[in-house]
Motif scaffolding. Structure first.
Motif, mmCIF file in Angstrom:
data_model
loop_
_atom_site.group_PDB
_atom_site.id
_atom_site.type_symbol
_atom_site.label_atom_id
_atom_site.label_comp_id
_atom_site.label_asym_id
_atom_site.label_seq_id
_atom_site.Cartn_x
_atom_site.Cartn_y
_atom_site.Cartn_z
ATOM 1 N N GLY A 51 7.749 -6.778 -5.289
ATOM 2 C CA GLY A 51 6.886 -5.633 -5.013
ATOM 3 C C GLY A 51 7.311 -4.392 -5.766
ATOM 4 O O GLY A 51 6.534 -3.446 -5.918
ATOM 5 N N SER A 52 8.543 -4.376 -6.251
ATOM 6 C CA SER A 52 9.019 -3.229 -7.028
ATOM 7 C C SER A 52 8.220 -3.054 -8.313
ATOM 8 O O SER A 52 8.055 -1.934 -8.807
ATOM 9 N N LEU A 53 7.714 -4.162 -8.857
ATOM 10 C CA LEU A 53 6.894 -4.068 -10.063
ATOM 11 C C LEU A 53 5.556 -3.412 -9.754
ATOM 12 O O LEU A 53 4.964 -2.761 -10.620
ATOM 13 N N ILE A 54 5.076 -3.586 -8.512
ATOM 14 C CA ILE A 54 3.860 -2.892 -8.090
ATOM 15 C C ILE A 54 4.118 -1.381 -8.078
ATOM 16 O O ILE A 54 3.302 -0.596 -8.557
ATOM 17 N N THR A 55 5.268 -0.987 -7.537
ATOM 18 C CA THR A 55 5.622 0.433 -7.513
ATOM 19 C C THR A 55 5.721 0.990 -8.924
ATOM 20 O O THR A 55 5.238 2.093 -9.211
ATOM 21 N N ALA A 56 6.339 0.215 -9.827
ATOM 22 C CA ALA A 56 6.477 0.661 -11.215
ATOM 23 C C ALA A 56 5.105 0.813 -11.875
ATOM 24 O O ALA A 56 4.855 1.779 -12.607
ATOM 25 N N ARG A 57 4.214 -0.146 -11.620
ATOM 26 C CA ARG A 57 2.863 -0.059 -12.203
ATOM 27 C C ARG A 57 2.136 1.176 -11.679
ATOM 28 O O ARG A 57 1.465 1.893 -12.443
ATOM 29 N N MET A 58 2.266 1.431 -10.384
ATOM 30 C CA MET A 58 1.616 2.616 -9.813
ATOM 31 C C MET A 58 2.197 3.893 -10.397
ATOM 32 O O MET A 58 1.473 4.864 -10.639
ATOM 33 N N ALA A 59 3.504 3.898 -10.619
ATOM 34 C CA ALA A 59 4.136 5.069 -11.230
ATOM 35 C C ALA A 59 3.540 5.347 -12.607
ATOM 36 O O ALA A 59 3.238 6.494 -12.953
ATOM 37 N N LEU A 60 3.368 4.299 -13.402
ATOM 38 C CA LEU A 60 2.766 4.468 -14.733
ATOM 39 C C LEU A 60 1.337 4.984 -14.627
ATOM 40 O O LEU A 60 0.927 5.873 -15.382
ATOM 41 N N GLU A 61 0.563 4.424 -13.683
ATOM 42 C CA GLU A 61 -0.819 4.873 -13.501
ATOM 43 C C GLU A 61 -0.877 6.334 -13.073
ATOM 44 O O GLU A 61 -1.837 7.043 -13.383
ATOM 45 N N GLN A 62 0.142 6.788 -12.369
ATOM 46 C CA GLN A 62 0.205 8.175 -11.898
ATOM 47 C C GLN A 62 0.827 9.121 -12.917
ATOM 48 O O GLN A 62 0.962 10.318 -12.656
ATOM 49 N N GLY A 63 1.194 8.579 -14.090
ATOM 50 C CA GLY A 63 1.773 9.414 -15.129
ATOM 51 C C GLY A 63 3.232 9.736 -14.922
ATOM 52 O O GLY A 63 3.754 10.695 -15.491
ATOM 53 N N LEU B 57 9.813 -5.020 -17.435
ATOM 54 C CA LEU B 57 9.440 -3.607 -17.496
ATOM 55 C C LEU B 57 9.935 -2.954 -18.777
ATOM 56 O O LEU B 57 9.221 -2.151 -19.391
ATOM 57 N N ILE B 58 11.145 -3.290 -19.180
ATOM 58 C CA ILE B 58 11.694 -2.719 -20.420
ATOM 59 C C ILE B 58 10.863 -3.152 -21.623
ATOM 60 O O ILE B 58 10.582 -2.348 -22.520
ATOM 61 N N LYS B 59 10.451 -4.416 -21.644
ATOM 62 C CA LYS B 59 9.584 -4.891 -22.733
ATOM 63 C C LYS B 59 8.253 -4.147 -22.753
ATOM 64 O O LYS B 59 7.649 -3.965 -23.814
ATOM 65 N N GLN B 60 7.795 -3.725 -21.553
ATOM 66 C CA GLN B 60 6.519 -3.018 -21.456
ATOM 67 C C GLN B 60 6.660 -1.512 -21.711
ATOM 68 O O GLN B 60 5.675 -0.782 -21.645
ATOM 69 N N GLY B 61 7.870 -1.061 -21.978
ATOM 70 C CA GLY B 61 8.054 0.349 -22.317
ATOM 71 C C GLY B 61 8.855 1.168 -21.337
ATOM 72 O O GLY B 61 9.046 2.373 -21.552
ATOM 73 N N ALA B 62 9.330 0.556 -20.235
ATOM 74 C CA ALA B 62 10.197 1.291 -19.319
ATOM 75 C C ALA B 62 11.487 1.679 -20.039
ATOM 76 O O ALA B 62 11.937 0.971 -20.946
ATOM 77 N N ARG C 145 0.823 -1.210 0.000
ATOM 78 C CA ARG C 145 0.000 0.000 0.000
ATOM 79 C C ARG C 145 0.858 1.262 0.000
ATOM 80 O O ARG C 145 0.521 2.258 -0.644
ATOM 81 N N ARG C 146 1.976 1.223 0.746
ATOM 82 C CA ARG C 146 2.808 2.433 0.820
ATOM 83 C C ARG C 146 3.514 2.726 -0.504
ATOM 84 O O ARG C 146 4.060 3.815 -0.696
ATOM 85 N N ASN C 147 3.523 1.734 -1.432
ATOM 86 C CA ASN C 147 4.256 1.926 -2.693
ATOM 87 C C ASN C 147 3.688 3.062 -3.533
ATOM 88 O O ASN C 147 4.419 3.707 -4.284
ATOM 89 N N ARG C 148 2.374 3.314 -3.427
ATOM 90 C CA ARG C 148 1.776 4.398 -4.213
ATOM 91 C C ARG C 148 2.305 5.750 -3.759
ATOM 92 O O ARG C 148 2.332 6.721 -4.546
ATOM 93 N N ILE C 149 2.728 5.835 -2.491
ATOM 94 C CA ILE C 149 3.298 7.077 -1.981
ATOM 95 C C ILE C 149 4.728 7.238 -2.484
ATOM 96 O O ILE C 149 5.150 8.333 -2.860
ATOM 97 N N ILE C 150 5.473 6.133 -2.513
ATOM 98 C CA ILE C 150 6.847 6.176 -3.027
ATOM 99 C C ILE C 150 6.857 6.695 -4.460
ATOM 100 O O ILE C 150 7.599 7.613 -4.804
ATOM 101 N N SER C 151 6.010 6.116 -5.307
ATOM 102 C CA SER C 151 5.958 6.549 -6.709
ATOM 103 C C SER C 151 5.313 7.917 -6.841
ATOM 104 O O SER C 151 5.725 8.731 -7.675
#
Length: 355
Positions: free
Chosen positions: A235-247, A268-273, A213-219
């Motif tokens: 869990g780092s992939l969760i943070t990355a996904r939240m970062a994308l959702e947050q623009g 992540l790189i394959k997905q566009g990171a 849950r705290r990952n959305r704050i990190i991103s």
């Protein structure tokens, strides 16, 4: 304790009243004081009956009496969504925390930041990359945000603290707990030269559900998120996904095709990171290579922005180049100048100084 803070704290401690429900109450009835003044029958239309009845019984100030002692330390504070010091970047995410418990340098909350996350079981090379990338970004005035876990997180904080950008730890416990215990010395360093924050009340133990849950704050605090070594279940992939959702931007460091700790980054790189090989790759992408230090306890003055603007219409990128300020800093300055009636917003994302 500030009397205006008490109803915020009291509401946050009501069992069954989560962040989303509290936000709904605020949107419906107004301030926490107004929520407590609302009849129980009206509250039942917004929240579950048990929660409505708990609110109807009034504030239970005995439930947070110990907070007064904690707040006697000038290094500690509790910020609400309505506070001027609340980080502006979190106001733009879909689920901003209603309260933030903070310990350390509060000015860092509105500094330009980079999240650095990754595996708890990192390789020596991964730890080295985390420290070096974080230190380079911090020396370029980016604050390093991470979660104070073992491995990459801890290494990133150490690197961040060595630069003038410093570091923020977003933790999944109350601020009176240090988890993991092995990071106690790091926590002391962050409280002194950086910042530790949590949305969870004092006394909250290390519950497994709180860490994702705290990952959305990190991103959310950051302009971008750098992932260094992560498995596909990390869990780092969760943070990355939240970062994308947050623009926000997402960066990843590639590794060996044979290493399980590289598979998350490769995914992540394959997905566009953005694949990065040096800290400069990140700094150029974020435009932070020209950023001045912005972590002092005084706001960045508006005069450089006005001087660079002149009197003709100008876009944000050009203004950033002329002024040497980051986009994030300019956004805050321009908002204030617009509220002051000094600058007008034009179609096409341009701005003009009003003569």
């Amino acid at each position: 304790m500030d009397p205006a803070l008490a109803p915020w704290i009291a509401l946050s401690l009501i069992p069954g009243l989560g962040n989303e429900s509290l936000r709904h109450l605020l949107q419906t009835f107004g301030t926490p004081e107004q929520i407590y003044a609302t009849p129980t029958s009206a509250l039942r239309e917004v929240v579950r009956p048990a929660v409505a009845e708990a609110i109807g019984r009034g504030m239970d100030e005995s439930s947070f009496a110990s907070l007064d002692d904690w707040l006697q330390d000038s290094n500690n504070a509790v910020l609400t969504l309505a506070d001027a010091a609340y980080p502006r970047s979190l106001l733009n995410i879909s689920d901003p925390p209603m309260l933030l418990y903070v310990k350390g340098r509060q000015a860092l909350l509105n500094a330009a930041a980079l999240a650095v996350v990754g595996s708890r079981n990192a390789s020596p090379a991964g730890l080295k990359n985390a420290e070096e990338f974080a230190e380079a970004a911090s020396r370029a005035s980016l604050c390093i945000v991470s979660g104070m876990a073992h491995g990459i997180d801890a290494a990133a904080h150490r690197g961040g603290l060595r630069g003038n950008g410093s570091s923020i730890a977003v933790i999944g416990t109350g601020l009176d707990k240090v988890y993991p215990a092995a990071n106690r010395e790091l926590a002391h360093q962050l409280a002194k030269g950086g910042l530790i924050i949590s949305e969870f009340p004092l006394g909250t133990p290390p519950l497994a559900a709180n860490f994702p849950r705290r990952n959305r704050i990190i991103s959310g605090l950051s302009l971008g998120t750098l992932v260094i070594e992560a498995s596909l279940q990390s869990g780092s992939l969760i943070t990355a996904r939240m970062a994308l959702e947050q623009g926000r931007e997402v960066f990843a460091i590639p590794g060996s095709i044979h290493s399980p700790q590289s598979k998350g980054c490769h995914y992540l790189i394959k997905q566009g990171a953005k694949l990065v090989e040096s800290a400069q790759d990140i700094l150029e992408e974020l435009g932070a290579f020209a950023a001045p230090t912005q972590v002092a306890d005084v706001p960045v003055p508006s005069s450089p922005a006005l001087d660079a603007m002149g009197y003709d219409p100008i876009d944000m990128d050009t203004l950033a180049q002329r002024s040497g300020l980051t986009i994030k800093a300019l956004s805050a300055i321009l908002l204030q100048l617009e509220l002051d009636g000094t600058v007008a917003t034009l179609p096409g994302g341009r701005f003009q100084r009003i003569i």
